[in-house]
Design a protein around this motif. Sequence first.
Motif: not given
Length: 230
Positions: A162-180
């Motif tokens: 997903a980050a690659e698709k947006f050209g985004a630095d993983p360190a500057r991505c935030v993820v909302f998750e419900d599962s461990p």
Amino acid sequence: MTEQEFKVLDSVTNNNWDLVIFDCDGVLVDSEPLAALAFHNVYARHNMPIPDGTVAKGVGMKQADIIRLIGDLTGHYLPDAAQDDIWPETHRVFSEALQPCDGIAGVLERLKTRSCVASSSSPQRIAFSLEKTGLINGFDGALYSSTMVKRGKPAPDLFLFAAEKFGADPARCVVFEDSPFGVEGAVAAGMTAIGYTGGGHTYAGHTEKLLEKGAKAVYSSWKEIENNIL
């Protein structure tokens, strides 16, 4: 809300991230109890009853991994041909009862940062879930499924994709998750994970498990986020 939690979410809503990644099931749509019901119904049709709570152990995994887990836990290995029954049954129960997670529509309307969905579900299920709940237009087609990568969660592959698709630095991505499993994958991808426990499948100790896997903060409702941050 702690000062740390405020700073984490304040940075999200004030556009200090390159990309906000949402899991779908249990985060955007309250689907996990319905998905579990679909599994139970299909297994029962094939004379393979499964105990309550079995499917929940695989929340966050892709379907093939859940089927494998159910087999390992119960001895009931669903035949390959029968696996094709799961989506039609899921579609049926979703059509009858699927709802968005409470408050998420307002969060998506307010969010200015680029966003996408990264889910263990199939592309077909992701699209239907978001269409049914009226959330589909919030993502401009940026819907990514574990079927698009080699390894599903808890591997980092889907989040990095997903980050690659947006050209985004993983360190500057935030993820909302419900599962461990999802939190573990996000952390492995070098991203900031925020846990969400507002779905109908939440359980005692849910928050603690997400924190143990590396979530920076955990919230039980989108309303809380909207009221305190947005």
